[in-house]
Design a protein around this motif. Structure first.
Motif, mmCIF file in Angstrom:
data_model
loop_
_atom_site.group_PDB
_atom_site.id
_atom_site.type_symbol
_atom_site.label_atom_id
_atom_site.label_comp_id
_atom_site.label_asym_id
_atom_site.label_seq_id
_atom_site.Cartn_x
_atom_site.Cartn_y
_atom_site.Cartn_z
ATOM 1 N N LEU A 29 1.029 -1.194 -0.100
ATOM 2 C CA LEU A 29 0.097 -0.090 -0.026
ATOM 3 C C LEU A 29 0.815 1.384 0.091
ATOM 4 C CD1 LEU A 29 -3.282 -0.428 2.214
ATOM 5 C CD2 LEU A 29 -2.934 0.090 -0.286
ATOM 6 N N THR A 69 -7.725 3.228 -4.240
ATOM 7 C CA THR A 69 -6.740 2.347 -3.597
ATOM 8 C C THR A 69 -7.545 1.544 -2.360
ATOM 9 O OG1 THR A 69 -5.107 3.649 -4.120
ATOM 10 C CG2 THR A 69 -4.920 2.231 -2.322
ATOM 11 N N MET A 70 -8.463 2.243 -1.580
ATOM 12 C CA MET A 70 -9.077 1.900 -0.419
ATOM 13 C C MET A 70 -10.282 1.032 -0.830
ATOM 14 S SD MET A 70 -7.527 2.687 2.241
ATOM 15 C CE MET A 70 -6.020 2.750 1.695
ATOM 16 N N LEU A 93 -10.077 -2.783 0.670
ATOM 17 C CA LEU A 93 -11.031 -2.995 1.825
ATOM 18 C C LEU A 93 -12.399 -4.084 1.445
ATOM 19 C CD1 LEU A 93 -11.058 0.552 3.353
ATOM 20 C CD2 LEU A 93 -9.730 -1.542 4.092
ATOM 21 N N VAL A 153 -1.243 -6.263 0.534
ATOM 22 C CA VAL A 153 -2.923 -6.581 0.244
ATOM 23 C C VAL A 153 -3.166 -7.168 -0.989
ATOM 24 C CG1 VAL A 153 -3.653 -4.915 1.996
ATOM 25 C CG2 VAL A 153 -3.302 -4.149 -0.178
ATOM 26 N N ALA A 160 -0.495 5.296 8.975
ATOM 27 C CA ALA A 160 -1.654 4.452 9.335
ATOM 28 C C ALA A 160 -1.669 3.249 8.405
ATOM 29 C CB ALA A 160 -2.844 5.151 8.972
ATOM 30 N N LEU A 161 -1.383 3.244 7.227
ATOM 31 C CA LEU A 161 -1.512 2.032 6.432
ATOM 32 C C LEU A 161 -0.503 1.530 5.521
ATOM 33 C CD1 LEU A 161 -4.759 3.774 4.712
ATOM 34 C CD2 LEU A 161 -4.821 1.911 6.305
ATOM 35 N N ARG A 187 1.336 -2.286 5.029
ATOM 36 C CA ARG A 187 0.408 -3.608 4.568
ATOM 37 C C ARG A 187 0.678 -4.167 3.138
ATOM 38 N NH1 ARG A 187 -5.848 -2.550 6.194
ATOM 39 N NH2 ARG A 187 -5.546 -1.186 7.992
ATOM 40 N N LEU A 197 -0.921 8.794 6.163
ATOM 41 C CA LEU A 197 -1.275 7.756 5.112
ATOM 42 C C LEU A 197 -0.426 6.545 5.420
ATOM 43 C CD1 LEU A 197 -2.647 9.430 1.681
ATOM 44 C CD2 LEU A 197 -4.167 8.198 3.676
ATOM 45 N N LEU A 211 0.050 5.018 -2.003
ATOM 46 C CA LEU A 211 -0.305 6.369 -0.762
ATOM 47 C C LEU A 211 0.739 7.536 -1.061
ATOM 48 C CD1 LEU A 211 -0.985 4.234 2.370
ATOM 49 C CD2 LEU A 211 -2.708 5.345 0.563
#
Lengths: 99, 185
Positions: free
Chosen positions: A4, A48-49, A53, B121, B115-116, B119, B112, A8
């Motif tokens: 990620l 992205t989210m 998610l 994913v 926080a994330l 990961r 950002l 970001l």
């Protein structure tokens, strides 16, 4: 699988470049380009989210589509305002006072 | 590094570089063309993230319509061809803008990534079937409302672009008043 951190970071760079463009540019059309960059940063964050998610409503992607549509409407109105400004003043330099 | 990481890094690097060039170049038309590169590569980023529908809409609406509108705006406001330094403000404001831009990027990136960021994913949520089902199921009324918004924006743009008589009268009225004031005595 994707880290990620990459999307970001790109979001942050795009938003920073857009903010720089909005503040540093004097031509109204170039300010608009900065606004588009900020909108795209928000869009990339939404996608992205939405992609990572577990969301049954798919809010990220759908809201990104909505933002793209609203950006199209916004650019249409902004173009009309810029044209009215140009016809009134003869230039679109935002740092010069109006007549 | 996974395959998607490498792909995203390559495309994202082009997107970031062209975004910075779009806000710093001295050629007006080049700024719009660098914006095309940014938006196109962002569509590629969406593809890497697994959002095919958003990528297609980005290409159709952003690259196809928004950039054309921006180019029209540049042409209709008689944008000069060639480098023209007067489109960027003075050095003080540019430094302030650079500080503000770096601040936005730094703060947003720090928040950002903290926080994330760590990961790893999988991107399996963006398949077109699920998005379309939700778009025309749960989100159908906001979607219909958006078409109304587009209609309103179209009419508003038309109305605003046909307004010059009012602004022109306002612009000339002080002179006329001055003429009358001269004639009265």
């Amino acid at each position: 699988m994707i880290h990620l951190a990459l999307p970001l970071t790109l979001v942050a760079i795009l938003a920073g470049a857009g903010a720089y463009g909005v503040i540093a540019r004097r031509n109204a059309v170039l300010v608009l380009i900065g606004v588009e960059l900020i909108l795209n940063a928000a869009n990339l964050l939404l996608v992205t989210m939405g992609s990572v998610l577990p969301d049954t409503l798919r809010s990220g992607h759908v809201l990104a589509l909505f933002v793209i549509t609203i950006a199209a409407a916004e650019v249409g109105v902004a173009l009309a305002v810029i044209l009215a400004l140009f016809r009134d003043r003869g230039h679109v330099d935002l740092s010069e006072p109006g007549t | 590094m996974t395959t998607l990481d490498v792909l995203f890094a390559a495309i994202g690097l082009i997107a970031a570089a062209s975004a910075v060039l779009a806000v710093t170049t001295r050629h007006l038309v080049h700024a719009a063309l660098w914006l095309v590169v940014t938006l196109g590569t962002l569509a590629g980023c969406y593809l890497v993230l697994g959002a095919e529908l958003v990528a297609l809409v980005q290409l159709l609406v952003y690259v196809g319509a928004v950039v054309v509108l921006v180019l029209f705006a540049l042409m209709l406001t008689r944008a000069p061809i060639g480098p023209s330094p007067e489109h960027t403000s003075g050095p003080v404001q540019r430094v302030a803008a650079a500080v503000a831009g770096a601040g936005v990027a730094g703060l947003l990136g720090a928040v950002l990534l903290t926080a994330l960021g760590g990961r790893l994913v999988s991107t399996r949520e963006g398949r077109t079937h699920g998005v379309a089902e939700q778009l025309f199921g749960t989100w159908v009324w906001p979607f219909e409302l958006l078409s109304l918004l587009l209609l309103v924006a179209l009419i508003a743009a038309f109305a605003v672009s046909r307004m010059p008589s009012a602004t022109g009268a306002e612009a000339t009225s002080p002179e006329r008043r001055a003429d009358e004031a001269v004639e009265v005595p």
